[in-house]
Scaffold this motif. Structure first.
Motif, PDB file in Angstrom:
ATOM      1  N   GLY A 149       0.805  -1.222   0.000  1.00  0.00           N
ATOM      2  CA  GLY A 149       0.000   0.000   0.000  1.00  0.00           C
ATOM      3  C   GLY A 149       0.831   1.261   0.000  1.00  0.00           C
ATOM      4  N   GLY A 150       2.034   1.206   0.558  1.00  0.00           N
ATOM      5  CA  GLY A 150       2.896   2.378   0.585  1.00  0.00           C
ATOM      6  C   GLY A 150       3.307   2.861  -0.797  1.00  0.00           C
ATOM      7  N   PHE A 151       3.161   2.014  -1.804  1.00  0.00           N
ATOM      8  CA  PHE A 151       3.535   2.398  -3.161  1.00  0.00           C
ATOM      9  C   PHE A 151       2.348   2.927  -3.975  1.00  0.00           C
ATOM     10  N   ALA A 152       1.188   3.122  -3.337  1.00  0.00           N
ATOM     11  CA  ALA A 152      -0.005   3.526  -4.082  1.00  0.00           C
ATOM     12  C   ALA A 152       0.188   4.844  -4.820  1.00  0.00           C
ATOM     13  N   SER A 153       0.669   5.864  -4.127  1.00  0.00           N
ATOM     14  CA  SER A 153       0.871   7.151  -4.791  1.00  0.00           C
ATOM     15  C   SER A 153       2.033   7.078  -5.776  1.00  0.00           C
ATOM     16  N   THR A 154       3.078   6.324  -5.421  1.00  0.00           N
ATOM     17  CA  THR A 154       4.233   6.200  -6.310  1.00  0.00           C
ATOM     18  C   THR A 154       3.842   5.572  -7.639  1.00  0.00           C
ATOM     19  N   VAL A 155       2.962   4.581  -7.604  1.00  0.00           N
ATOM     20  CA  VAL A 155       2.518   3.913  -8.827  1.00  0.00           C
ATOM     21  C   VAL A 155       1.428   4.711  -9.534  1.00  0.00           C
ATOM     22  N   PRO A 262       8.885   6.934   0.158  1.00  0.00           N
ATOM     23  CA  PRO A 262      10.011   6.092   0.569  1.00  0.00           C
ATOM     24  C   PRO A 262      10.179   5.998   2.081  1.00  0.00           C
ATOM     25  N   ALA A 263       9.928   7.112   2.801  1.00  0.00           N
ATOM     26  CA  ALA A 263      10.075   7.074   4.260  1.00  0.00           C
ATOM     27  C   ALA A 263       9.041   6.144   4.890  1.00  0.00           C
ATOM     28  N   GLN A 264       7.810   6.173   4.380  1.00  0.00           N
ATOM     29  CA  GLN A 264       6.772   5.294   4.914  1.00  0.00           C
ATOM     30  C   GLN A 264       7.130   3.825   4.684  1.00  0.00           C
ATOM     31  N   VAL A 265       7.550   3.511   3.472  1.00  0.00           N
ATOM     32  CA  VAL A 265       7.890   2.123   3.158  1.00  0.00           C
ATOM     33  C   VAL A 265       9.111   1.668   3.957  1.00  0.00           C
ATOM     34  N   GLY A 266      10.127   2.530   4.063  1.00  0.00           N
ATOM     35  CA  GLY A 266      11.308   2.181   4.837  1.00  0.00           C
ATOM     36  C   GLY A 266      10.977   1.899   6.288  1.00  0.00           C
ATOM     37  N   ALA A 267      10.117   2.730   6.876  1.00  0.00           N
ATOM     38  CA  ALA A 267       9.730   2.511   8.270  1.00  0.00           C
ATOM     39  C   ALA A 267       8.955   1.211   8.432  1.00  0.00           C
ATOM     40  N   ARG A 268       8.141   0.872   7.441  1.00  0.00           N
ATOM     41  CA  ARG A 268       7.379  -0.374   7.519  1.00  0.00           C
ATOM     42  C   ARG A 268       8.297  -1.592   7.416  1.00  0.00           C
ATOM     43  N   LEU A 284       2.344   1.676  18.403  1.00  0.00           N
ATOM     44  CA  LEU A 284       1.457   2.824  18.178  1.00  0.00           C
ATOM     45  C   LEU A 284       2.027   4.070  18.847  1.00  0.00           C
ATOM     46  N   LEU A 285       2.539   3.913  20.071  1.00  0.00           N
ATOM     47  CA  LEU A 285       3.155   5.036  20.788  1.00  0.00           C
ATOM     48  C   LEU A 285       4.376   5.559  20.043  1.00  0.00           C
ATOM     49  N   ALA A 286       5.249   4.659  19.582  1.00  0.00           N
ATOM     50  CA  ALA A 286       6.448   5.089  18.854  1.00  0.00           C
ATOM     51  C   ALA A 286       6.067   5.813  17.568  1.00  0.00           C
ATOM     52  N   ALA A 287       5.065   5.280  16.849  1.00  0.00           N
ATOM     53  CA  ALA A 287       4.626   5.928  15.613  1.00  0.00           C
ATOM     54  C   ALA A 287       4.080   7.323  15.886  1.00  0.00           C
ATOM     55  N   GLY A 288       3.261   7.451  16.931  1.00  0.00           N
ATOM     56  CA  GLY A 288       2.718   8.760  17.281  1.00  0.00           C
ATOM     57  C   GLY A 288       3.798   9.750  17.677  1.00  0.00           C
ATOM     58  N   ALA A 289       4.835   9.267  18.353  1.00  0.00           N
ATOM     59  CA  ALA A 289       5.938  10.149  18.752  1.00  0.00           C
ATOM     60  C   ALA A 289       6.686  10.682  17.535  1.00  0.00           C
ATOM     61  N   PHE A 290       6.918   9.819  16.544  1.00  0.00           N
ATOM     62  CA  PHE A 290       7.578  10.281  15.321  1.00  0.00           C
ATOM     63  C   PHE A 290       6.721  11.298  14.579  1.00  0.00           C
ATOM     64  N   TYR A 312       7.931  12.595  10.158  1.00  0.00           N
ATOM     65  CA  TYR A 312       6.466  12.510  10.093  1.00  0.00           C
ATOM     66  C   TYR A 312       6.018  11.317   9.246  1.00  0.00           C
ATOM     67  N   ALA A 313       6.635  11.147   8.066  1.00  0.00           N
ATOM     68  CA  ALA A 313       6.244  10.067   7.165  1.00  0.00           C
ATOM     69  C   ALA A 313       6.593   8.700   7.750  1.00  0.00           C
ATOM     70  N   ALA A 314       7.753   8.599   8.399  1.00  0.00           N
ATOM     71  CA  ALA A 314       8.123   7.336   9.038  1.00  0.00           C
ATOM     72  C   ALA A 314       7.101   6.961  10.113  1.00  0.00           C
ATOM     73  N   GLY A 315       6.696   7.946  10.905  1.00  0.00           N
ATOM     74  CA  GLY A 315       5.681   7.685  11.920  1.00  0.00           C
ATOM     75  C   GLY A 315       4.370   7.231  11.327  1.00  0.00           C
ATOM     76  N   ASN A 316       3.939   7.890  10.258  1.00  0.00           N
ATOM     77  CA  ASN A 316       2.683   7.489   9.632  1.00  0.00           C
ATOM     78  C   ASN A 316       2.791   6.133   8.957  1.00  0.00           C
ATOM     79  N   GLY A 317       3.994   5.800   8.441  1.00  0.00           N
ATOM     80  CA  GLY A 317       4.176   4.487   7.841  1.00  0.00           C
ATOM     81  C   GLY A 317       3.948   3.370   8.848  1.00  0.00           C
ATOM     82  N   VAL A 318       4.513   3.535  10.040  1.00  0.00           N
ATOM     83  CA  VAL A 318       4.338   2.530  11.085  1.00  0.00           C
ATOM     84  C   VAL A 318       2.926   2.595  11.665  1.00  0.00           C
TER      85      VAL A 318
END
Length: 393
Positions: A149-155, A262-268, A284-290, A312-318
């Motif tokens: 799903g992280g590649f949806a916008s990229t594709v 890329p940040a979302q996918v990398g974090a995942r 969930l706590l770690a993601a919210g903190a990022f 921000y993107a890494a946090g939302n990815g997780v």
């Protein structure tokens, strides 16, 4: 993983995960991310006001939130196979209506139909389907599907732009509709496993069955998901405008925005490798903190914009993973689709309202005040997530 879960994994994982992953790329790209490319061409071609054109997406999110509890009950009772196939058909019908719309009201009706399909076709429905198939061991599958799903916008952003160039915006909508109706819906119906029908919902999600502690955890989780959903959707719509208001050129703002995928996918990927060691509420706590750290850095000024967006993107990815795995860990696999549907409803409604509210704040108070307001919401959410992480049932 117990014997039954291991057997379900070995029989279904290789087929189900890529299938739902591709479905997420197509479904997100042709619904949630569609107007990022098509809004301007639609407004230019039809003369409809751009805010109303963009408002179609909010109608879709609102509708998907309203139908989410029903979708959860359908997946719990009948499985994801017929429900997600119907969702793909409805997305196709909505896209066809949008693409053929002669007037603005018909266009908005098309988005309402599309929203019903989104409710049965995006992450919440996919996670519920995985929970129904894999039970308590669904965490690995949820993480894997979010990688797709992280590649949806990229594709789909380049694909949508190419379709608009070659076919026009109406042709682009109709082409996506054809993919959903002729390819994706039959594939989901043919390849997702047939689940045994449940005669009634699991006892754990019947009214009055929860303890006060369970109800408290559910309400806390619902608020956490709503607040993060509001921050995420507001920034997804207004990020480029905010960055330019901080003094960046459009090209620089777009380049920074391109870091999100890329940040979302990398974090995942990191979560997939190491996240199993953490309880999902801690994830969930770690993601919210990022997310909070990224938005706060963004509020401090454009000099830290690239780092802020990466965090921000890494946090939302997780976060996308944790919002599926935390309910599974807290409330169990029995009735999980119903729980997901109930959690999705307020979350999606808040996502529908957030861009409009942020737009009013942006116009009235400016980019700085808007960012600090979003940072305050994100920081408050960290406090709630910390409370939930200690609130083990």
């Amino acid at each position: 993983m117990d014997g039954a879960a291991a057997d379900a994994w070995s029989r279904h994982a290789r087929r189900v995960i890529p299938l739902l992953g591709v479905a997420q790329i197509l479904s997100w790209g042709s619904s949630y991310y569609l107007l990022a490319v098509l809004a301007q061409p639609i407004a230019a071609d039809t003369g409809w006001p751009l805010p109303w054109v963009v408002g179609g997406g909010s109608i879709g999110l609102l509708t998907s939130g309203l139908v989410a509890p029903f979708v959860g009950r359908m997946i719990d009772g009948f499985g994801g196979r017929p429900t997600m196939a119907a969702g793909s058909l409805l997305i196709g019908a909505g896209l066809a209506t949008v693409g053929l719309a002669p007037t603005l009201p018909v266009y908005l009706v098309g988005w309402a139909a599309l929203g019903i399909g989104m409710g049965a076709g995006l992450y919440d429905a996919a996670f519920s389907t995985l929970g129904r198939i894999f039970g308590a061991s669904a965490r690995r599958a949820i993480t894997a599907v979010t990688l797709f799903g992280g590649f949806a916008s990229t594709v789909c952003w380049p694909l949508s732009a190419l379709a608009v160039e070659r076919l026009g915006w109406r042709g682009a909508c109709l082409a996506y509709a054809a993919l959903h109706v002729a390819v994706m819906a039959p594939a989901l119906l043919a390849l997702l496993p047939r689940e045994a029908r449940k005669l009634r919902a699991a006892a754990i999600v019947q009214p009055g069955a929860w303890t006060s502690r369970e109800r408290g955890a559910f309400c806390m989780l619902a608020v956490i998901l709503m607040l993060n959903g509001a921050v995420q959707t507001a920034l997804s719509v207004h990020l480029l405008t905010i960055l330019q208001a901080q003094g960046l050129s459009l090209a620089a703002a777009v380049a920074i925005g391109a870091l999100i995928g890329p940040a979302q996918v990398g974090a995942r990927i990191v979560e997939m490798m190491a996240g199993g060691r953490l309880h999902p509420t801690a994830t969930l706590l770690a993601a919210g903190a990022f997310v909070a750290l990224g938005v706060t850095l963004l509020a401090l000024g454009a000099g830290s914009a690239a780092l802020a967006v990466l965090l921000y993107a890494a946090g939302n990815g997780v976060w996308s993973i944790a919002r599926g795995t935390a309910p599974l860990a807290l409330f169990g696999a029995d009735g999980y689709p119903v729980v997901m549907g109930r959690l999705a409803a307020p979350n999606l409604v808040s996502q529908a309202a957030a861009p409009f509210a942020a737009g009013l704040l942006l116009a009235g108070a400016g980019a700085g005040a808007t960012l600090w307001a979003l940072a305050a919401v994100a920081l408050a959410n960290v406090g709630l997530a910390f409370g939930l992480a200690r609130f083990r049932l």
